[in-house]
Design an enzyme around this catalytic site. Structure first.
Site, PDB file in Angstrom:
ATOM      1  CG  ASP A 452      -2.008   0.956   1.211  1.00 24.01           C
ATOM      2  OD1 ASP A 452      -2.320   1.416   0.118  1.00 24.01           O
ATOM      3  OD2 ASP A 452      -2.566   1.263   2.273  1.00 24.01           O
ATOM      4  CG  ASP A 755      -6.633  -0.045   5.581  1.00 22.10           C
ATOM      5  OD1 ASP A 755      -7.021  -1.171   5.212  1.00 22.10           O
ATOM      6  OD2 ASP A 755      -7.136   1.005   5.180  1.00 22.10           O
ATOM      7  CG  ASP A 759      -5.603  -2.905   1.583  1.00 24.06           C
ATOM      8  OD1 ASP A 759      -5.928  -2.700   0.418  1.00 24.06           O
ATOM      9  OD2 ASP A 759      -5.003  -2.069   2.266  1.00 24.06           O
TER      10      ASP A 759
END
Length: 988
Positions: A452, A755, A759
């Site tokens: 990410d 997080d 996700d």
């Protein structure tokens, strides 16, 4: 060996079924001590118990809802509850007891809730305020009456419990019986104390093994308790004494007001106070996959469930073991974590070698007995058996039992568990929380990282540094810039902008205990709220001026959030939206011009705004658009907020600096053969700018948007995925699809950072839910490299000696000592070996990497051959070499030299095993605070055993020349290892 392990001892890193977990346990035929071998594995019976509890919960909730609905139909206005408040509860100032609260929420009892005055009535009876929360004045008494929010845990096991478990070793019990028989026969034939020496020697060895094993296991248990405590540190947002603050879930009490948003776990049982669009995932508690809508009509929130969508405030009613989750957790915690694939393979190795050892032991015993019988037949004493003959047979039996003790590398599975625990602890020190041991293990095999952007590659400390409002772009890097920008804008526009910022937000501006202003919420929300305050806005004033009619919280699918406000004085309804710039801009048909007037969004204005977004993104800024629209009078809270027809207020550019060291880390991963990809929901240009800054996006790499990725055919994806380095504007499903293809089509071991909410699908699909870390596999392999060498040599030496000479040079007591050196002390020393930078220069192992590699086979076989040749030479020529042929106790001296040499060979091989491929095995040896003390204490005890414990250990004091020779022969294993590594280079 490798193919056998793959066929029968294969386990997925995640989500293995109970049948698969049970299968490998059934394969473990030779288990010396089940209590020790299976200590750090899942308790399958407890898991079945937990599954049954979930089914029961599901059925109870279903019945409770039906009964509650039926009963609710018959409630007549004015009917009062027949509930009587217990005296001690009433005396403490409360009007409802813990049992009544538990029955309301757990039973989803709307009838009882209504009779108690609804949610407001419950709050009043708990002496709390729905706005300001609890007062800290009565916390002690409240805790006594309602309990604490902690789950029942098993009592920490004392050291003596581990001693008791170590005594359950089957082979040690057999040796104990041998020792007892030896004592009885020895004393009967040779008298006291001479006849007791052999038996007492075995007893002393057993006790030493038991206490050292128990000490090692006790230390491991303390390590795991520390890890569990770290994993349980969870905080939530709570309002207490009128202040919103972060608090540990273990400090919560009935009456607390808790703030929940997407991804949060409900920390205790309670009822809904206020909120919007709340969907709760109750699968962890009931096994039901369909999310449940929670609102004022269905207000019950159960501990352990998760917020799937929406935001809300809840009132805590029941905590700890009074909740269903508390009872389930007590069972689940006993169920333990899944064992890791490496633990299972090591159990496989232990079982296979154990079976080989058992065959060797039986054959050795048969050969020794045959030699004895042949000798007695030749002496014509076959029919006459004395006590000495019985003791000799007993010695043979003790030796073969001890061969099984040494053959089964029981410490291997424990060594990997300990090494992974050390890895977890180290990662926690680096602020990376790992919840499952398997993640640490699998990291060494990761070939691809899907990272990410926000908070992983960047610092997650955001500020608005640029804004475009009324088509006017302004840089806002200092507070005075915001003031100047505000003065240039029409007041009507400033008012609308501030209204949008402070009402359409998931954050909050509060005054903390110290009287200072504090911004709560995600970093993005905090940055925009800070921008609103710099424009002179008043958060509380804005929130009180308008009534919220509807809230649609942000989620990663829509990439936007929205609110509907009721304007004061009956001026109508207004909707505000905020989100990804390209999505919100596309939803706009009008824009505020430089005079603050609403004008059509023509092509020229649209192009200008799009160029502005691209300019911001090109500077690595995260861009968000804010827009509003006036709604028709017919709009109701049940309607969705429109998706088009908005008026653009402005665009903000948010700076989120790249973390220091990220570029170097990415380069390190790339040099190790690990591909790093960035997957983010941000604008493509922002993503590309950040990716270039991090070193992720190269000239030959591809950056793609989620919508384009979705449209590709399977064949196109097959050619495209290896080149993708950046995926922008992606949805959770896009990330999941990418991870799935990498794992299945390309057989990659994939690590994903995220997080944990947006996700979740990708994290669930990935091999590792974490990025760059430590290779636990390496440490386990070093331990295996060392231990398997000892197993092979000990087996072959005693077997061949028994076959050739009719006796075994290594006695039961000596073999027990060697077993302890390698099985407990050696495993501990190597398991605590810290990682080094050189690991990142190695290519990842990959999904199909062999457990026992060619490098390991080279080292194991090379050292085994060397040690066997040395011990064979000593047996054949040792007496003449050391000039002891004429000594009356020459056999005892020679066997002591062989034993001493064998131990020093293991100690120097332990040092060799620190590095399987490097020449310099001493580098960083002092960084391991366990290794040196373990080796030092082993040498000290070896000296004591040889020089002073001869009566019990069948040894005799050696001369200085003999000591030097033993140490030198052991030391020669190190240059031998260098020669092996130099002359036989192996690429795995």
């Amino acid at each position: 060996m490798e193919s056998l392990l793959c066929q029968k001892w294969e386990l997925k890193p995640k989500h293995s079924s109970t049948d698969v977990l049970q299968r490998w346990r059934d394969l473990c035929g030779v288990v010396k001590n089940p209590k020790r071998r299976f200590r750090f594995t899942a308790n399958i019976s407890k898991r079945h118990e937990a599954a049954e509890m979930r089914k029961t919960n599901q059925e109870k909730l279903r019945i409770a809802v039906l009964v509650s609905k039926a009963a609710f139909e018959f409630i007549k206005g004015g009917k009062t509850s027949d509930y009587t408040v217990p005296g001690e509860v009433d005396a403490a100032g409360f009007k409802i007891c813990a049992e009544e609260l538990g029955s309301i929420v757990e039973g989803h009892d709307l009838k009882k809730l209504k009779l108690h005055g609804g949610v407001a009535g419950i709050a009043e009876k708990l002496a709390t305020d729905a706005s300001n929360g609890l007062s800290t004045a009565d916390l002690g008494r409240r805790q006594e009456l309602y309990g604490v929010n902690k789950f029942q845990e098993s009592e920490p096991r004392s050291f003596w419990v581990f001693v008791w478990e170590a005594l359950h070793d089957m082979t040690l019990m057999i040796l104990g019986v041998c020792a007892l028989v030896s004592l009885v026969v020895g004393i009967a034939t040779e008298g006291w104390p001479r006849g007791s020496h052999d038996g007492l020697g075995i007893v002393a060895s057993i006790l030493l093994v038991v206490f050292v094993t128990a000490s090692s296991d006790y230390r491991q248990s303390l390590q795991f308790r520390d890890l569990d405590n770290e994993k349980k540190k969870i905080s939530v947002q709570v309002t207490r004494n009128g202040y919103r603050q972060k608090m540990s879930i273990y400090e919560l009490l009935p009456g607390d007001v808790v703030h929940l948003s997407i991804g949060d776990q409900v920390p205790a049982d309670g009822v809904f106070l206020s909120g919007f669009s709340v969907l709760i995932d109750e699968s962890s508690l009931t096994g039901e996959s369909e999310p449940v809508v929670v609102n004022s009509g269905s207000p019950f929130l159960m501990s352990g469930t998760k917020v799937q969508d929406g935001t809300c405030k809840m009132l805590i009613t029941t905590v700890g073991m009074r909740t269903q989750w508390g009872k389930l957790m007590a069972t689940l915690s006993e169920g333990g974590d899944d064992e890791t694939p490496l633990q299972v393979k090591l159990n496989g190795v232990a079982t296979i070698i154990g079976k080989i050892g058992l065959v060797f032991a039986v054959v050795t015993f048969a050969v020794l007995v045959q030699k004895l019988v042949t000798r007695k037949w030749g002496d014509r004493t076959f029919l006459v058996w004395s006590g000495d003959d019985a003791l000799e047979l007993l010695d043979y039996f003790a030796i073969v039992v001890t061969i099984v003790v040494v053959a089964v590398p029981e410490g291997l599975p424990l060594a990997v568990t300990l090494s992974l625990a050390f890895a977890m602890k180290k990662m926690m020190n680096d602020k990376a929380l790992v919840r499952h041991l398997a993640a640490c293990e699998t990291m060494g095999s990761a070939t691809s990282i899907c990272s990410d952007k926000t908070g992983t590659l960047t610092t997650n400390h955001m500020t608005v540094v640029k804004a475009c409002v009324c088509m006017n772009v302004k840089e806002i890097t200092r507070p005075e810039h915001a003031s100047a920008f505000c003065s240039e804008l029409p007041q009507s526009v400033v008012k609308t902008l501030v209204q949008s910022i402070f009402n359409n937000t998931g954050g909050e501006v509060v005054v903390n205990k110290d009287g200072k202003r504090e911004i709560l919420g995600t970093p993005t929300e905090a940055a925009i709220l800070e921008f609103g305050l710099s424009l002179g806005g008043d958060f509380q004033g804005e929130r009180q001026a308008y009534k919220l009619v509807k809230v649609e919280p942000f989620n990663s699918t829509k990439k936007r959030m929205g609110v509907v406000l009721e304007l004061p004085g009956g001026a109508g309804l207004r909707a505000h939206t905020k989100g990804a710039s390209e999505i919100v801009l596309a939803a706009c048909s009008t824009v505020l011009n430089s005079r603050g007037e609403v004008v059509p969004l023509d092509d020229a204005s649209f192009s200008h705004l799009k160029e502005t977004i691209e300019q911001f993104a090109g500077e690595a800024l995260r861009t968000l658009c804010l827009a509003y629209m006036e709604l028709e009078d017919g709009f109701s809270a049940q309607d969705d907020i429109p998706l088009s027809g908005f008026t653009l207020i402005g665009i903000v550019g948010i700076k989120d600096p790249v973390r220091p060291g990220v570029r170097e880390s990415v380069a390190l991963c790339r040099s190790a053969g690990v591909t790093v990809r960035m997957v983010t929901g941000d604008n493509i240009n922002t993503a590309k700018a950040i990716a270039r800054e991090c070193g992720i996006l190269t000239d030959d790499g591809i950056a793609i948007e989620g919508p384009d990725f979705r449209e590709k055919s399977l064949q196109e994806l097959h050619h495209l995925i290896p080149k993708i380095q950046v995926m922008a504007c992606s949805s959770p499903l896009d990330k999941h699809t990418l991870v799935k293809h990498l794992r299945t089509t390309f057989n990659e071991v994939v690590a994903v950072t995220g997080d944990g909410t947006n996700d979740a699908p990708a994290l669930h699909e990935a091999d590792i839910g974490l990025a760059m870390g430590i290779a636990g596999t390496e440490v386990a392999k070093e331990s295996a490299d060392f231990q398997l060498t000892v197993n092979i040599v000990a087996l072959i030496v005693n077997f061949t000696s028994a076959c050739l000479t009719g006796s075994a040079p290594l006695t039961a007591v000596q073999l027990l000592w060697v077993n302890m050196i390698m099985d407990t002390l050696g495993a501990l020393a190597l398991a605590t070996e810290p990682p080094n930078e050189a690991l990142m220069k190695k290519a990842p192992v990959g999904r199909r990497g062999n457990f026992i590699t060619n490098v390991m086979w080279r080292n194991i076989l090379g050292q085994s051959v060397y040690q066997f040749v040395v011990i064979w030479f000593l047996q054949a020529y040792g007496k003449s070499y050391f000039e002891i042929e004429n000594y009356p106790n020459s056999d005892l001296i020679l066997n002591t030299i062989i034993f001493n040499t064998f131990v020093f060979c293991q100690l120097f091989n332990e040092v060799n095993s620190r590095e399987m491929e490097k020449i310099n095995v001493l580098q960083g040896i002092l960084n391991n605070h366990v290794f040196a003390p373990v080796v030092g204490s082993t040498i000290l005890f070896q000296i004591i055993i040889v020089e002073f414990f001869g009566t019990f250990a069948n040894t005799t004091p050696l001369t200085m020349r003999q000591w030097k020779a033993c140490i030198f022969i052991g030391f020669l294993g190190m240059p031998i290892a260098v020669i092996l590594k130099t002359l036989i280079p192996i690429r795995n």
